[in-house]
Design a protein around this motif. Sequence first.
Motif, mmCIF file in Angstrom:
data_model
loop_
_atom_site.group_PDB
_atom_site.id
_atom_site.type_symbol
_atom_site.label_atom_id
_atom_site.label_comp_id
_atom_site.label_asym_id
_atom_site.label_seq_id
_atom_site.Cartn_x
_atom_site.Cartn_y
_atom_site.Cartn_z
ATOM 1 N N GLY A 169 13.660 69.715 53.887
ATOM 2 C CA GLY A 169 14.948 69.172 54.310
ATOM 3 C C GLY A 169 14.766 68.217 55.472
ATOM 4 N N SER A 170 15.796 68.135 56.309
ATOM 5 C CA SER A 170 15.803 67.122 57.362
ATOM 6 C C SER A 170 14.934 67.524 58.557
ATOM 7 N N VAL A 171 14.576 66.528 59.339
ATOM 8 C CA VAL A 171 13.785 66.762 60.557
ATOM 9 C C VAL A 171 14.578 67.650 61.526
ATOM 10 N N THR A 201 20.677 74.611 48.985
ATOM 11 C CA THR A 201 21.712 73.967 49.781
ATOM 12 C C THR A 201 23.104 74.275 49.227
ATOM 13 N N GLU A 202 24.062 74.329 50.121
ATOM 14 C CA GLU A 202 25.447 74.562 49.723
ATOM 15 C C GLU A 202 26.005 73.391 48.910
ATOM 16 N N LEU A 203 25.311 72.234 48.941
ATOM 17 C CA LEU A 203 25.809 71.051 48.219
ATOM 18 C C LEU A 203 25.473 71.118 46.730
ATOM 19 N N GLU A 250 8.537 70.695 55.150
ATOM 20 C CA GLU A 250 8.425 69.400 54.461
ATOM 21 C C GLU A 250 9.691 68.622 54.812
ATOM 22 N N LEU A 251 9.552 67.580 55.629
ATOM 23 C CA LEU A 251 10.744 66.968 56.233
ATOM 24 C C LEU A 251 10.961 65.529 55.779
ATOM 25 N N GLY A 252 11.759 64.815 56.502
ATOM 26 C CA GLY A 252 12.181 63.481 56.073
ATOM 27 C C GLY A 252 11.077 62.433 56.114
ATOM 28 N N GLU A 298 15.720 54.750 61.457
ATOM 29 C CA GLU A 298 16.060 56.100 61.000
ATOM 30 C C GLU A 298 15.860 56.172 59.488
ATOM 31 N N GLU A 299 15.908 57.386 58.942
ATOM 32 C CA GLU A 299 15.800 57.542 57.490
ATOM 33 C C GLU A 299 17.154 57.215 56.858
ATOM 34 N N THR A 300 17.228 56.118 56.103
ATOM 35 C CA THR A 300 18.469 55.779 55.389
ATOM 36 C C THR A 300 18.324 56.301 53.967
ATOM 37 N N ILE A 339 14.126 77.699 51.682
ATOM 38 C CA ILE A 339 15.366 76.957 51.967
ATOM 39 C C ILE A 339 15.181 75.541 51.426
ATOM 40 N N THR A 340 16.105 75.086 50.569
ATOM 41 C CA THR A 340 15.876 73.820 49.849
ATOM 42 C C THR A 340 17.015 72.804 50.039
ATOM 43 N N PRO A 341 16.702 71.504 49.847
ATOM 44 C CA PRO A 341 17.661 70.425 50.083
ATOM 45 C C PRO A 341 18.422 70.029 48.804
#
Length: 485
Positions: free
Chosen positions: A237-239, A186-188, A257-259, A385-387, A157-159
């Motif tokens: 992807g995200s946390v 990702t759907e994006l 592998e996260l933010g 936060e992660e910006t 699953i990828t970002p």
Amino acid sequence: TITTKSERAGSDVRHEYLRIAGKKVETKARLEVRFPWDNRLVGTVPRATPELVAEAFQIAHDYKPKLTRYQRQQILLKTADLLVSRKEELSRLITLESGLCLKDSLYEVGRAYDVFTFAGQLCMLDDGQTFSCDLTPHGKSRKIFTLRQPLNAISAITPFNHPLNMVAHKLAPAFATNNCVVLKPTELTPLTALFLADTLYEAGLPPEMLSVITGNPSDIGDAMIVDPRADLVTFTGSVRVGKYIAEKAGYKRIVLELGGNDPLIVMEDADLDKAAELAVAGATKNSGQRCTAVKRILVVDKVADAFVERVLAKAKKLKAGDPLDPETDVGTVIHERAATLFQNRVSEAVARHGAKLLHGNDRQGALFPPTVVDHVDPQAELVREETFGPAIPIIRVKDIHHAIQVSNGTAYGLSSGVCTDRLDYITKFVDELQVGTVNVWEVPGYRIEMSPFGGIKDSGLGYKEGVLEAMKSFTNVKTWSLPWP
Ligand code: NAD
């Protein structure tokens, strides 16, 4: 909805299909992919169902790849060459679906080339070990050997932020070790992943080894995580989603592998020009959307004024705008929602926490240009936060102890960069920063695609990535032993 001129002309629009073991498969419902710069339609992809995910896993599970090391090497090296020979078309596709500028998307094709060539070359490496058993008073005349065997079916699953390279980091090591993959990009940004899949089939990959499923995570996310035939879930992807997967997956190997919230730390002995160059490049390349982008700059008070002046001058030189213009340095972020969030965080850091806005924060649609903010409070959401955009927030610190305390003060622990020549500082940073990587005189994102990579704390769990480590995580070590009289 209003159609734009290029949409009516139908020039760039791709209507895609799933790839189930190489076969093009259609679904009833579709998702749209749009160019973040002007919202024009770039393509449509199928909105898959859990049944189609299950079908893909059944094929992956049943197929037992028998490629020799030589055959795997040839497929991976050929894929690398094909990607580079199509770099114009491919970088344009990445730019259209992500809003990353062409400079960034061309760089991305180069990185994917590295991933596939490293994986191809590493097919040669048989890392089996031999242990003699006659080593202790109760030893025996035997030897123990190790070998690696593929897991079989991998769920990947990828970002969105590296539409090509993050997918390459899942696929290349998997095929180098004779595994099958069901990929959910990702759907994006799904179009680049489909382009890559076709390139792999063309290079000779047996189609049963790769399926690509597109769709909404709300429809197919769980099916990607819990399918009993998936031997491993590898996720970048995200946390938030990473922790969901960790809870949901149950008794299954997972790679997360996260933010990140990576600092660049500038000490008083640093060459300030060089440090400012790293700060601005690290915060703005790839529109600031790298897990390892510079997300906070920690500078020692004594040199802060002179450093900030240099950062500001360099940031002002960057050209933000149309991602398809080859001169553009910084394209859009992924969508207007993200750009608005970053703009609000900057405004909040100024209004509530007393930060000083020096440049930028003038968002237009999904374009959030490089934005320099000084005197940022470590408690401001902008840096807590992660910006995930090209913000350049500067936090002033007293000394190295303060820098380490602030750096370690968030939930993340991915990577870091430090600008100093003092050995006592360097060793202290390497010992005490709670991160997966410390780069001296480089941006946190610096690595080669083969070296171990990954974070601690909320930034990642367990296995590392990088082609070599990924090949380990995608295999089981088996030992076998022999009498050795
Ligand atoms: P995201 O977590 O929103 O999405 C990542 C993937 O997960 C997408 O394919 C998405 O469709 C899927 N997904 C979402 N919900 C799901 C669910 N419930 N079940 C299964 N799948 C689901 O992340 P993003 O916004 O695409 O990417 C940006 C994030 O990725 C940032 O936090 C960035 O730091 C991180 N990242 C980390 C690394 C790394 O190596 N550590 C590398 C690149 C990006």
